[in-house]
Design an enzyme around this catalytic site. Structure first.
Site, PDB file in Angstrom:
ATOM      1  N   LYS A 110      45.976  33.252  48.613  1.00  0.00           N
ATOM      2  CA  LYS A 110      47.157  34.122  48.541  1.00  0.00           C
ATOM      3  C   LYS A 110      48.445  33.300  48.705  1.00  0.00           C
ATOM      4  O   LYS A 110      49.407  33.496  47.964  1.00  0.00           O
ATOM      5  CB  LYS A 110      47.062  35.203  49.617  1.00  0.00           C
ATOM      6  CG  LYS A 110      47.978  36.363  49.376  1.00  0.00           C
ATOM      7  CD  LYS A 110      47.314  37.686  49.683  1.00  0.00           C
ATOM      8  CE  LYS A 110      48.215  38.824  49.234  1.00  0.00           C
ATOM      9  NZ  LYS A 110      47.630  40.122  49.474  1.00  0.00           N
ATOM     10  N   LYS A 189      33.652  34.341  37.079  1.00  0.00           N
ATOM     11  CA  LYS A 189      32.893  35.070  38.100  1.00  0.00           C
ATOM     12  C   LYS A 189      33.256  36.562  38.034  1.00  0.00           C
ATOM     13  O   LYS A 189      34.433  36.918  37.980  1.00  0.00           O
ATOM     14  CB  LYS A 189      33.259  34.509  39.486  1.00  0.00           C
ATOM     15  CG  LYS A 189      32.544  35.230  40.615  1.00  0.00           C
ATOM     16  CD  LYS A 189      33.011  34.742  41.974  1.00  0.00           C
ATOM     17  CE  LYS A 189      32.299  35.483  43.060  1.00  0.00           C
ATOM     18  NZ  LYS A 189      33.037  36.384  43.874  1.00  0.00           N
ATOM     19  N   LYS A 192      35.903  42.639  40.804  1.00  0.00           N
ATOM     20  CA  LYS A 192      36.780  43.794  40.590  1.00  0.00           C
ATOM     21  C   LYS A 192      38.194  43.322  40.319  1.00  0.00           C
ATOM     22  O   LYS A 192      38.871  43.832  39.455  1.00  0.00           O
ATOM     23  CB  LYS A 192      36.840  44.653  41.861  1.00  0.00           C
ATOM     24  CG  LYS A 192      35.614  45.439  42.151  1.00  0.00           C
ATOM     25  CD  LYS A 192      35.799  46.242  43.445  1.00  0.00           C
ATOM     26  CE  LYS A 192      35.572  45.425  44.694  1.00  0.00           C
ATOM     27  NZ  LYS A 192      34.205  45.235  45.081  1.00  0.00           N
TER      28      LYS A 192
END
Ligand code: ADP
Ligand code: TRP
Length: 320
Positions: A110, A189, A192
């Site tokens: 992040k 990969k 979601k």
């Protein structure tokens, strides 16, 4: 052997979740005393819409029960139903070095993207340590991406034990090595958050559309192809029997495979594998009160263990 794992209710579960996590969880129900929970407190770090969170929690509960979680054998509960967990998490934070958390991937990623993380994301591995340590878990079956978090848990538990005496069992991870990362429709990969996932409970037209969206190259049908570089083959081999996989491998290498044929076969394999679970899910969804009862009873059982561990930890650090 006590087994524990958590699954985040942050969206519909996909084939990566199934092969990387759920399948192992279900197999392990017979191998020891299993504790599985819906990590709703963790999900708050990403899902900030209460309606959506409720929906995801319900979906995960239905998915797991439909896929074969047996509440008679495994204790199945919601993390937020165990107030002992966040309390233990606080005790653990007081022995957790900042550096340990700064090295964690989810936080580092992040920061690397220039986003500003909240404290929940930073403290996420400590809450996970509390989940694991509170039930004295020996084994934590997770996907490879969670290995680091289990290592952090071990570090925190050892630190606490060194300071205050033998309070916690030191857990180990268990990774399914043969599966590795399940690829998504774009070959990356499956996740979601990349929008490249194939839902476990997709069926009919929706499933067809998703499988047809698997990215392939434009090589002519007769051209020999490297199966290992093909997204359809790489998904199909996870669901086909070894003999069938060997046949497809042969045909790809020789040339003459139509991608659409391979995709159709993948759809049939998914229908075969998940057909019965789809039926069970529909049936369970029509009895929401029974699902609530399962989770309530699971929380009751889990709390009996959790409150004893928390009492031990409080006593050890002088909070009795
Ligand atoms: P997502 O990346 O879609 O958000 P999660 O991080 O919620 O998935 O993963 C839940 C569980 O499923 C974890 O144990 C994770 O390791 C496993 N998992 C998720 N995606 C994959 C994948 N593509 N291949 C193998 N395992 C996966
Ligand atoms: N962080 C895990 C994931 O994203 C979910 C999780 C929360 C978990 N607490 C856990 C997994 C404890 C294993 C043990 O998949």
């Amino acid at each position: 052997m006590r087994i524990l794992s958590g699954i985040q209710p942050s969206g519909k579960l996909h084939l990566g979740n199934y092969l990387g996590a759920i399948q192992q969880h279900l197999d392990l129900q017979d191998k020891g005393e299993a504790y599985y929970f819906i990590a709703d407190l963790h999900a708050l770090t990403t899902v900030k819409d209460p309606r959506l969170l409720r929906e995801h929690i319900r979906d995960v509960a239905l998915d797991y029960l439909a896929l074969g979680l047996d509440p008679a054998r495994a204790t199945f509960y919601r993390q937020a139903d165990l107030p002992e967990v966040p309390e233990l998490s606080w005790l653990l934070t007081t022995v957790t070095p900042m550096g340990l958390l700064e090295r964690c991937h989810s936080y580092k990623d992040k920061i690397a993207k220039g986003l500003s993380p909240d404290h929940g994301l930073f403290a996420y591995p400590v809450l996970m340590a509390a989940d694991i340590l509170i039930v004295d878990a020996n084994v934590v079956p997770v996907g490879r991406d969670q290995k680091q978090h289990v290592e952090v848990t071990r570090d925190i538990a050892l630190k606490f034990n060194n300071l205050y005496g033998e309070v916690f069992v030191i857990p180990e991870d268990r990774i399914l090595p043969e599966v590795g990362a399940v690829p998504g429709v774009d070959g990356q990969k499956m996740s979601k958050s990349y929008g490249n996932d194939i839902g476990i409970f997709l069926e009919g037209k929706a499933l067809r559309e998703r499988v047809m969206a698997i990215v392939t190259d434009s090589a002519p049908v007769e051209a020999p192809k490297n199966p290992d570089a093909n997204n359809v083959f790489n998904l199909l081999k996870l669901f086909a029997a070894p003999e069938e996989t060997a046949e497809w491998r042969e045909r790809f290498t020789r040339g003459g495979v139509k991608y659409s044929e391979c995709k159709k076969r993948l759809i049939a394999l998914l229908d075969e594998r998940f057909g019965p679970a789809r039926e069970r899910r529909r049936e369970l969804a029509s009895r929401p009160d029974d699902v609530q009862d399962v989770l309530r009873e699971g929380a009751r059982r889990a709390r009996a263990v959790a409150s004893a561990t928390l009492a031990r930890a409080r006593r050890a650090c002088g909070l009795d």
